[in-house]
Design a protein around this motif. Structure first.
Motif, PDB file in Angstrom:
ATOM      1  N   VAL A  76       0.848  -1.187   0.000  1.00  0.00           N
ATOM      2  CA  VAL A  76       0.000   0.000   0.000  1.00  0.00           C
ATOM      3  C   VAL A  76       0.882   1.235   0.000  1.00  0.00           C
ATOM      4  O   VAL A  76       1.815   1.358   0.789  1.00  0.00           O
ATOM      5  CB  VAL A  76      -0.903   0.001   1.253  1.00  0.00           C
ATOM      6  N   GLU A 131      -3.533   7.262   5.341  1.00  0.00           N
ATOM      7  CA  GLU A 131      -4.207   6.408   4.364  1.00  0.00           C
ATOM      8  C   GLU A 131      -3.891   4.937   4.615  1.00  0.00           C
ATOM      9  O   GLU A 131      -4.770   4.073   4.473  1.00  0.00           O
ATOM     10  CB  GLU A 131      -3.789   6.809   2.945  1.00  0.00           C
ATOM     11  N   ARG A 132      -2.646   4.621   4.972  1.00  0.00           N
ATOM     12  CA  ARG A 132      -2.322   3.221   5.273  1.00  0.00           C
ATOM     13  C   ARG A 132      -3.078   2.738   6.495  1.00  0.00           C
ATOM     14  O   ARG A 132      -3.574   1.608   6.531  1.00  0.00           O
ATOM     15  CB  ARG A 132      -0.814   3.091   5.504  1.00  0.00           C
ATOM     16  N   SER A 192     -14.073   2.084  10.951  1.00  0.00           N
ATOM     17  CA  SER A 192     -14.931   2.787   9.994  1.00  0.00           C
ATOM     18  C   SER A 192     -16.303   2.132   9.913  1.00  0.00           C
ATOM     19  O   SER A 192     -17.342   2.812   9.916  1.00  0.00           O
ATOM     20  CB  SER A 192     -14.266   2.794   8.624  1.00  0.00           C
ATOM     21  N   MET A 232     -10.501  -0.240   8.917  1.00  0.00           N
ATOM     22  CA  MET A 232     -11.768  -0.619   8.301  1.00  0.00           C
ATOM     23  C   MET A 232     -12.783  -1.053   9.354  1.00  0.00           C
ATOM     24  O   MET A 232     -13.978  -0.796   9.226  1.00  0.00           O
ATOM     25  CB  MET A 232     -11.528  -1.738   7.293  1.00  0.00           C
ATOM     26  N   LYS A 241      -5.956   3.944   7.540  1.00  0.00           N
ATOM     27  CA  LYS A 241      -7.376   3.889   7.188  1.00  0.00           C
ATOM     28  C   LYS A 241      -7.703   2.645   6.380  1.00  0.00           C
ATOM     29  O   LYS A 241      -8.790   2.068   6.528  1.00  0.00           O
ATOM     30  CB  LYS A 241      -7.743   5.154   6.405  1.00  0.00           C
ATOM     31  N   ASN A 242      -6.783   2.200   5.533  1.00  0.00           N
ATOM     32  CA  ASN A 242      -7.016   1.021   4.702  1.00  0.00           C
ATOM     33  C   ASN A 242      -6.655  -0.289   5.399  1.00  0.00           C
ATOM     34  O   ASN A 242      -6.840  -1.358   4.813  1.00  0.00           O
ATOM     35  CB  ASN A 242      -6.228   1.143   3.397  1.00  0.00           C
ATOM     36  N   SER A 243      -6.123  -0.213   6.604  1.00  0.00           N
ATOM     37  CA  SER A 243      -5.789  -1.438   7.323  1.00  0.00           C
ATOM     38  C   SER A 243      -7.046  -2.082   7.893  1.00  0.00           C
ATOM     39  O   SER A 243      -8.138  -1.517   7.860  1.00  0.00           O
ATOM     40  CB  SER A 243      -4.792  -1.121   8.440  1.00  0.00           C
ATOM     41  N   LYS A 244      -6.874  -3.311   8.430  1.00  0.00           N
ATOM     42  CA  LYS A 244      -8.028  -4.016   8.984  1.00  0.00           C
ATOM     43  C   LYS A 244      -8.608  -3.279  10.187  1.00  0.00           C
ATOM     44  O   LYS A 244      -9.831  -3.170  10.343  1.00  0.00           O
ATOM     45  CB  LYS A 244      -7.619  -5.425   9.392  1.00  0.00           C
TER      46      LYS A 244
END
Length: 252
Positions: free
Chosen positions: A23, A29-30, A41, A38, A32-35
């Motif tokens: 990524v 951003e890293r 979120s 997520m 936010k996109n991690s498990k």
């Protein structure tokens, strides 16, 4: 073993995904996109949707929402005003002082006996307090917890729950101790003084308007000086002299 296997499997999967598709981007951003990002979120979306449904439901059904809010507010008020053990001991001391200002002849036997029992248990350190959230219970134990007796220190010999209802002394709710307040009703009236009276005299009826006026008149007359025959004759003679003097003045 199962927990460690799941942890190793999750770590290997994460490493494999990171090696297969690295990524790029900023640290935010890293994350936010991690498990973990997520998961947070998704949880925030669920809470947002739940809050939206609550607002919409309250708007569509205001009466139901008002009832729920009233119940929640009442429950919160009961929890906030739930009395503790210190307030019970303070109330016992205050009531004991109130009874101490009265002579034993006019104290209520019910009030005096109950307060004396509570004061004795307090001095022995046997009072216990149990909070149930909105309601509090005060009960008595067999021993002082600071005593060095084996029966007092052994937890297996403590008060069993099945006997708690027989040891309850008072119930606290909405900032009051209800049993103690009920026992202190008419604490300055000793019923033993009137048990030997006839039933007709023992039963009292609130006076009417005429009775109250008659009592007030008799009370006022009790402060007036006593009238004797000699005083009445002097008053009549003084009245006659004043009347004669008034006629003479009018004639001249």
């Amino acid at each position: 073993m199962a927990a460690s296997w799941v942890l190793r499997r999750w770590c290997s999967t994460t490493v494999a995904e990171a090696g297969a598709a690295p990524v790029s981007g900023t640290r935010w951003e890293r994350l936010k996109n991690s498990k973990l990002g997520m998961w947070f979120s998704g949880m925030s979306r669920d809470y947002k949707e739940a809050c939206r449904e609550i607002v919409v439901g309250a708007w569509e059904r205001p009466i139901k929402a008002s009832i729920y809010l009233s119940l929640l507010g009442g429950a919160g008020t009961c929890v906030y005003t739930n009395p503790d053990g210190a307030s019970f001991e303070t109330t016992v001391l205050d009531t004991a002082n109130q009874l101490g200002l009265l002579t034993p002849w006019i104290r209520s036997g019910t009030s005096d006996g109950y307060v004396q029992k509570l004061a004795k248990l307090r001095n022995e350190g046997r009072l216990r307090h149990l909070s149930l959230g909105m309601v509090s219970l005060t009960y008595f134990a067999d021993y002082n917890p600071d005593a060095s007796l084996y029966e007092a220190q052994c937890s297996n010999l403590s008060v069993p729950w099945r006997e708690l209802h027989t040891r309850v002394l008072d119930v606290g709710f909405a900032g009051r101790w209800w049993i103690l307040d009920h026992k202190m009703k008419d604490y300055d009236v000793n019923d033993e003084e009137f048990k030997h009276l006839p039933p007709a005299m023992a039963t009292t009826v609130p006076p009417g308007v005429q009775g109250v006026e008659n009592n007030e008149r008799l009370h006022k007359e009790s402060w007036m000086p006593l009238k004797t025959e000699e005083n009445e004759e002097k008053e009549k003679a003084s009245a006659a002299i004043e009347e004669e003097g008034g006629r003479t003045t009018g004639a001249t």
